[in-house]
Design an enzyme around this catalytic site. Structure first.
Site, PDB file in Angstrom:
ATOM      1  N   ILE A   1      33.230  -3.342 -96.692  1.00  0.00           N
ATOM      2  CA  ILE A   1      32.574  -4.482 -97.336  1.00  0.00           C
ATOM      3  C   ILE A   1      31.887  -4.068 -98.645  1.00  0.00           C
ATOM      4  CG2 ILE A   1      30.663  -6.127 -97.066  1.00  0.00           C
ATOM      5  CD1 ILE A   1      31.517  -6.150 -93.997  1.00  0.00           C
TER       6      ILE A   1
ATOM      7  N   ASP B   1      25.864   6.572-100.109  1.00  0.00           N
ATOM      8  CA  ASP B   1      26.713   6.620 -98.912  1.00  0.00           C
ATOM      9  C   ASP B   1      27.071   8.081 -98.676  1.00  0.00           C
ATOM     10  OD1 ASP B   1      28.792   6.595 -97.039  1.00  0.00           O
ATOM     11  OD2 ASP B   1      29.515   4.625 -97.704  1.00  0.00           O
TER      12      ASP B   1
ATOM     13  N   ALA C   1      24.239  -6.675 -93.035  1.00  0.00           N
ATOM     14  CA  ALA C   1      24.844  -5.689 -92.125  1.00  0.00           C
ATOM     15  C   ALA C   1      24.348  -5.922 -90.689  1.00  0.00           C
ATOM     16  CB  ALA C   1      24.557  -4.284 -92.620  1.00  0.00           C
ATOM     17  N   ARG C   2      23.247  -5.300 -90.337  1.00  0.00           N
ATOM     18  CA  ARG C   2      22.655  -5.513 -89.015  1.00  0.00           C
ATOM     19  C   ARG C   2      21.143  -5.531 -89.166  1.00  0.00           C
ATOM     20  NH1 ARG C   2      26.762  -7.282 -87.698  1.00  0.00           N
ATOM     21  NH2 ARG C   2      28.222  -6.644 -86.073  1.00  0.00           N
TER      22      ARG C   2
ATOM     23  N   ASP D   1      21.121 -12.345 -93.828  1.00  0.00           N
ATOM     24  CA  ASP D   1      22.073 -12.973 -92.903  1.00  0.00           C
ATOM     25  C   ASP D   1      21.811 -12.490 -91.482  1.00  0.00           C
ATOM     26  OD1 ASP D   1      24.368 -14.574 -92.289  1.00  0.00           O
ATOM     27  OD2 ASP D   1      25.567 -12.749 -92.125  1.00  0.00           O
TER      28      ASP D   1
ATOM     29  N   GLU E   1      17.902 -11.766 -82.891  1.00  0.00           N
ATOM     30  CA  GLU E   1      18.731 -12.956 -83.164  1.00  0.00           C
ATOM     31  C   GLU E   1      19.020 -13.701 -81.866  1.00  0.00           C
ATOM     32  OE1 GLU E   1      22.221 -11.716 -85.304  1.00  0.00           O
ATOM     33  OE2 GLU E   1      21.062 -10.902 -86.950  1.00  0.00           O
TER      34      GLU E   1
ATOM     35  N   HIS F   1      23.269 -15.300 -89.239  1.00  0.00           N
ATOM     36  CA  HIS F   1      24.361 -14.346 -88.979  1.00  0.00           C
ATOM     37  C   HIS F   1      25.705 -15.081 -89.038  1.00  0.00           C
ATOM     38  CE1 HIS F   1      25.318 -10.259 -86.906  1.00  0.00           C
ATOM     39  NE2 HIS F   1      26.307 -10.623 -87.700  1.00  0.00           N
TER      40      HIS F   1
HETATM   41  N1  LIG Z   1      27.004 -10.445 -91.331  1.00  0.00           N
HETATM   42  C1  LIG Z   1      28.173 -10.429 -90.732  1.00  0.00           C
HETATM   43  O1  LIG Z   1      28.663 -11.455 -90.227  1.00  0.00           O
HETATM   44  C2  LIG Z   1      28.949  -9.151 -90.681  1.00  0.00           C
HETATM   45  C3  LIG Z   1      30.335  -9.208 -90.535  1.00  0.00           C
HETATM   46  C4  LIG Z   1      31.052  -7.996 -90.544  1.00  0.00           C
HETATM   47  C5  LIG Z   1      30.376  -6.791 -90.667  1.00  0.00           C
HETATM   48  N2  LIG Z   1      29.024  -6.770 -90.766  1.00  0.00           N
HETATM   49  C6  LIG Z   1      28.298  -5.512 -90.882  1.00  0.00           C
HETATM   50  O2  LIG Z   1      28.443  -5.014 -92.212  1.00  0.00           O
HETATM   51  C7  LIG Z   1      28.242  -3.596 -92.207  1.00  0.00           C
HETATM   52  C8  LIG Z   1      29.331  -2.923 -93.020  1.00  0.00           C
HETATM   53  O3  LIG Z   1      30.595  -3.173 -92.452  1.00  0.00           O
HETATM   54  P1  LIG Z   1      31.900  -2.463 -93.017  1.00  0.00           P
HETATM   55  O4  LIG Z   1      33.063  -3.196 -92.426  1.00  0.00           O
HETATM   56  O5  LIG Z   1      31.818  -2.291 -94.487  1.00  0.00           O
HETATM   57  O6  LIG Z   1      31.764  -1.047 -92.320  1.00  0.00           O
HETATM   58  P2  LIG Z   1      32.443   0.327 -92.767  1.00  0.00           P
HETATM   59  O7  LIG Z   1      32.343   1.226 -91.590  1.00  0.00           O
HETATM   60  O8  LIG Z   1      33.777   0.106 -93.388  1.00  0.00           O
HETATM   61  O9  LIG Z   1      31.495   0.860 -93.931  1.00  0.00           O
HETATM   62  C9  LIG Z   1      30.200   1.311 -93.695  1.00  0.00           C
HETATM   63  C10 LIG Z   1      29.864   2.348 -94.742  1.00  0.00           C
HETATM   64  O10 LIG Z   1      28.516   2.771 -94.500  1.00  0.00           O
HETATM   65  C11 LIG Z   1      28.466   4.162 -94.718  1.00  0.00           C
HETATM   66  N3  LIG Z   1      27.316   4.776 -94.051  1.00  0.00           N
HETATM   67  C12 LIG Z   1      27.232   5.279 -92.793  1.00  0.00           C
HETATM   68  N4  LIG Z   1      25.991   5.788 -92.595  1.00  0.00           N
HETATM   69  C13 LIG Z   1      25.307   5.588 -93.749  1.00  0.00           C
HETATM   70  C14 LIG Z   1      23.989   5.905 -94.167  1.00  0.00           C
HETATM   71  N5  LIG Z   1      23.141   6.555 -93.354  1.00  0.00           N
HETATM   72  N6  LIG Z   1      23.609   5.554 -95.412  1.00  0.00           N
HETATM   73  C15 LIG Z   1      24.461   4.923 -96.251  1.00  0.00           C
HETATM   74  N7  LIG Z   1      25.732   4.617 -95.906  1.00  0.00           N
HETATM   75  C16 LIG Z   1      26.135   4.934 -94.684  1.00  0.00           C
HETATM   76  C17 LIG Z   1      29.799   4.678 -94.197  1.00  0.00           C
HETATM   77  O11 LIG Z   1      30.107   5.936 -94.756  1.00  0.00           O
HETATM   78  C18 LIG Z   1      30.756   3.586 -94.674  1.00  0.00           C
HETATM   79  O12 LIG Z   1      31.285   3.879 -95.949  1.00  0.00           O
HETATM   80  C19 LIG Z   1      28.189  -3.196 -90.740  1.00  0.00           C
HETATM   81  O13 LIG Z   1      26.829  -3.082 -90.353  1.00  0.00           O
HETATM   82  C20 LIG Z   1      28.805  -4.374 -90.017  1.00  0.00           C
HETATM   83  O14 LIG Z   1      28.333  -4.450 -88.692  1.00  0.00           O
HETATM   84  C21 LIG Z   1      28.308  -7.930 -90.781  1.00  0.00           C
END
Ligand SMILES: NC(=O)c1ccc[n+]([C@@H]2O[C@H](COP(=O)([O-])OP(=O)(O)OC[C@H]3O[C@@H](n4cnc5c(N)ncnc54)[C@H](O)[C@@H]3O)[C@@H](O)[C@H]2O)c1
Length: 349
Positions: free
Chosen positions: A165, A184, A244-245, A269, A274, A293
């Site tokens: 994302i 990252d 994210a979360r 979001d 939640e 969310h």
């Molecule tokens: N709001 C929503 O509806 C929704 C929907 C989908 C995903 N998400 C959330 O979005 C977030 C990102 O999803 P994604 O698909 O890009 O995941 P992803 O695993 O593809 O990317 C996450 C990135 O975070 C990096 N990372 C890990 N630990 C880290 C740290 N300590 N500091 C900085 N970066 C770090 C990883 O190296 C990776 O590049 C997740 O938390 C996911 O749960 C939310």
């Protein structure tokens, strides 16, 4: 003729009246696929082993899939989550049972990146405040000069995480001519360079950004990664965005920073709890834009998740490895390899 490949859909995909909860999830490709049968299960949460004993694949919405959801007959080969979160699934139990757990990053990549941009534009443009002013008619119009927005050219967008994302966010924001920085620890520097992102230390993201966006997973390492000390590094004019979360942000600390005007605002979001309690003080703040969310929930997001799950299930049916397997260890096990071989013999000939 060989027995069909049987696919279960968790019961929460249907409303009590039997209609689909998400009609944009197109089941036609499953319906049309040769030698495939699919069935909606009764809603049980967590899922029960008995419900799943006659199925090769499960497409799973929000119900929990625990070690007790796995039938000892060893038939189930793949659990395909509708989305990318899998905290509802016992991953280790899946691996032990030779079940591959699949998620759908292709479905959420664009919709969540667009959600972050929605927050950037709405916060920077003070959209909600100006909407309220307009509802006040003449009285509101006289106050509009007090709500100057923040132009984006040359401003700094910082992301914590540039995975699926985060990287898409930077791809999409390109024409806005912002400075792009990210932290990252596991980033591919080549990808960052290609996207014009400067990789920086975590504290620098907070110090330098006009918008800090959180796009990392929730892990023990990232819980409360956005804490009082780091919020204190932000410019008073800067915004925090979390799609994210919730627990990645210390919400008490954020509430305090927002109440004291230490930062300009936030777009959230996700929240630590939640749904939030009705009296949660963060809900009283008018410098926060919230979504339940669900900011990324669009017809295209749900269609994309569904299409990715269907593709994964049909891949397994044909003895092919599905694209995005969470528990990659399972792919090396004899149980899994034997299963794929068996499916290939039955359905790929
Ligand atoms: N709001 C929503 O509806 C929704 C929907 C989908 C995903 N998400 C959330 O979005 C977030 C990102 O999803 P994604 O698909 O890009 O995941 P992803 O695993 O593809 O990317 C996450 C990135 O975070 C990096 N990372 C890990 N630990 C880290 C740290 N300590 N500091 C900085 N970066 C770090 C990883 O190296 C990776 O590049 C997740 O938390 C996911 O749960 C939310």
């Amino acid at each position: 003729m060989s027995a069909p490949f049987r696919v279960a859909l968790s019961g929460d995909f249907r409303k009590p009246d039997g209609s689909p909860v998400y009609p944009d999830f197109d089941l036609e490709p499953l319906r049309q696929a040769p030698s495939v049968e699919f069935v909606y299960l009764e809603p049980r949460n967590p899922m029960e082993a008995d419900q799943l004993k006659d199925f090769d694949a499960l497409i799973l919405l929000a119900h929990r899939f625990t070690k007790d959801s796995i039938h000892p007959n060893g038939r189930l080969a793949v659990v395909a989550r509708f989305g990318v979160g899998y905290d509802t699934v016992d991953v280790e139990a899946c691996t032990r049972a030779g079940i591959a757990l699949v998620i759908t990053p292709d479905g959420v990549r664009r919709p969540v990146a667009v959600s972050i941009i929605t927050f950037i534009l709405a916060l920077g443009g003070k959209l909600i405040a100006k909407d309220r002013l307009t509802h006040e008619a003449a009285a509101g119009f006289t106050k509009r000069g007090e709500y100057m927005g923040m132009g984006l050219v040359g401003r700094t967008l910082g992301s914590i995480g540039i995975g699926n994302i985060g990287a898409e966010l930077f791809r999409l924001i390109k024409p806005f001519d912002m400075k792009l920085i990210a932290h990252d620890p596991y980033a591919d520097p080549k990808l960052a360079a290609e996207l014009g992102i400067e990789l920086v230390g975590l504290e620098d993201v907070f110090r330098r950004s006009d918008f800090v966006s959180v796009s990392c997973p929730l892990t023990p390492e990232t819980r409360h990664l956005v804490n009082a000390d780091r919020l204190a590094l932000m410019k008073p004019t800067a915004y925090l965005i979390n799609t994210a979360r919730g627990p990645i942000v210390d919400q008490k600390a954020l509430t305090k920073a927002l109440e004291e005007g230490r930062i300009a605002g936030a777009g959230l979001d996700v929240l630590e709890q939640e749904p939030p309690g009705a009296h949660d003080p963060i809900l009283k703040l008018d410098n926060v834009i919230f979504a339940p969310h669900a900011l990324c929930w669009t017809d295209q997001c749900f269609a994309g998740n569904g299409a990715a799950d269907v593709r994964a299930v049909l891949d397994v049916q044909h003895g092919r490895e599905p694209r995005v397997v969470v528990n990659r260890d399972v792919l090396e096990t004899a149980t899994w390899k034997d299963r794929l071989l068996e499916f290939r013999k039955r359905f790929a000939a």
